[in-house]
Design an enzyme around this catalytic site. Structure first.
Site, PDB file in Angstrom:
ATOM      1  N   HIS A  34       0.001  -4.844  12.427  1.00 26.59           N
ATOM      2  CA  HIS A  34       0.186  -3.520  13.041  1.00 26.59           C
ATOM      3  C   HIS A  34       0.576  -3.661  14.514  1.00 26.59           C
ATOM      4  O   HIS A  34       1.421  -2.917  15.021  1.00 26.59           O
ATOM      5  CB  HIS A  34      -1.118  -2.715  12.982  1.00 26.59           C
ATOM      6  N   GLN A 153       7.784   0.106  -0.505  1.00 20.40           N
ATOM      7  CA  GLN A 153       7.607   1.293   0.344  1.00 20.40           C
ATOM      8  C   GLN A 153       8.783   1.434   1.310  1.00 20.40           C
ATOM      9  O   GLN A 153       9.342   2.512   1.483  1.00 20.40           O
ATOM     10  CB  GLN A 153       6.295   1.168   1.112  1.00 20.40           C
TER      11      GLN A 153
HETATM   12  O1  PAF Z   1       1.923   1.501   4.982  1.00 17.85           O
HETATM   13  C1  PAF Z   1       1.031   2.334   5.282  1.00 17.85           C
HETATM   14  O2  PAF Z   1       0.114   2.044   6.043  1.00 17.85           O
HETATM   15  C2  PAF Z   1       1.086   3.736   4.694  1.00 17.85           C
HETATM   16  O3  PAF Z   1       1.572   3.705   3.390  1.00 17.85           O
HETATM   17  C3  PAF Z   1       1.876   4.735   5.549  1.00 17.85           C
HETATM   18  C4  PAF Z   1       3.349   4.341   5.654  1.00 17.85           C
HETATM   19  C5  PAF Z   1       1.269   4.819   6.939  1.00 17.85           C
HETATM   20  C6  PAF Z   1       1.820   6.133   4.921  1.00 17.85           C
HETATM   21  O4  PAF Z   1       0.519   6.600   4.819  1.00 17.85           O
END
Ligand code: PAF
Length: 284
Positions: A34, A153
């Site tokens: 992150h 995703q």
């Molecule tokens: O990857 C994530 O942490 C989640 O799927 C996201 C993109 C923040 C959506 O809630």
């Protein structure tokens, strides 16, 4: 750093915010992966632009209630991490401020989400697309940053942006790994010491089998290497075309060997890209 805990407050803060506005959507419980997204956001925004990190454990993307209930939410330390990473605005909404109880509109992607995590996590990507579009609309961001670990995703969000003309540039960042190769994940913290010691086998199994000749050899070797551990249960193991994410029948085009593995109720994902240069017969 400013903190907004409703969409209205976020809009107010960002009304005249210096552009570009760069969004890092997260569910918190930060790890080095992150932080790399936040640093990339800062680079793109420059010293004048605005970096926004959303911290929202989005209930509508969880298919298992226990996974949602156990998802770590260390908000105080997450906010300190944002501040240290140079984030300008943290968005920390509650579920009730994000969703009306009678909400009836959902964003659905119907092709790239049909396999892999989409096949075993009912409604997951509808929840992701819906919240990500809401985050785009609430922040009015110019750019949004996502990690490559969640490659399905990422592909689905790019498709959503393309198909719905969302005016947002999507930037991706490489997966960050522990020194033993395990992909960083907020869920790693829930592994027992024995499971944590075992988990690097997922990556090793994918890497070692990906060098084999045929699709069948790759899938068989990866499956038996992962299943050699009594601690794991495979959710799926698939070889898909890197562009369409549909099962592939040839390695002539880039492919992705992807897996989701359970340690008890902790589900981890990882993948490798298989890119074989086409071999041409040499001239005699
Ligand atoms: O990857 C994530 O942490 C989640 O799927 C996201 C993109 C923040 C959506 O809630």
């Amino acid at each position: 750093m400013k903190v907004a805990d409703t969409g209205i407050a976020l809009r107010e803060i960002l009304k005249n915010a210096p552009r570009p506005v760069v969004l890092v959507p997260t569910m918190g419980a930060f790890h080095a992966g992150h932080i790399s997204l936040m640093h990339r956001a800062r680079e793109i925004a420059g010293s004048h632009g605005t970096v926004v990190t959303s911290i929202f454990v989005n209930p509508i993307q969880f298919d298992r209630p226990a996974d949602l209930a156990n998802y770590p939410q260390p908000l105080t330390s997450d906010l300190a991490t944002c501040e240290a990473a140079g984030v300008d605005v943290a968005f920390t909404p509650s579920a009730t401020s994000m969703y009306f109880p009678d909400r009836s509109v959902t964003v659905t992607e119907s092709l790239l989400s049909s396999g892999l995590c989409g096949a075993t996590r009912a409604g997951h990507f509808d929840g992701v697309c819906t919240v990500v579009l809401k985050l785009f609309l609430l922040s009015g961001c110019d750019t949004a940053i996502f990690g490559e670990k969640d490659f399905q995703q990422l592909a689905i969000i790019r498709r959503m942006v393309r198909d719905l003309d969302a005016p947002v540039e999507i930037v991706s960042c490489a997966t960050v790994r522990e020194t033993d190769g395990l992909a960083m994940s907020s869920r790693n913290a829930r592994l027992t010491p024995a499971q944590r010691a075992d988990a690097p086998r997922i990556r090793e199994a994918l890497l070692e089998s990906s060098t084999l000749e045929t699709l069948e050899e790759i899938l068989t070797a990866a499956r038996s290497a992962i299943e050699a551990s009594p601690l794991t249960r495979i959710d799926y193991l698939s070889l898909v075309d890197a562009e369409t994410l549909q099962p592939t029948h040839s390695l002539d085009r880039p492919a992705i060997l992807a897996t989701a593995v359970f340690y008890d109720d902790v589900r981890l994902i990882d993948h490798v890209i298989i890119h074989r240069p086409l071999t041409h017969p040499t001239d005699a």
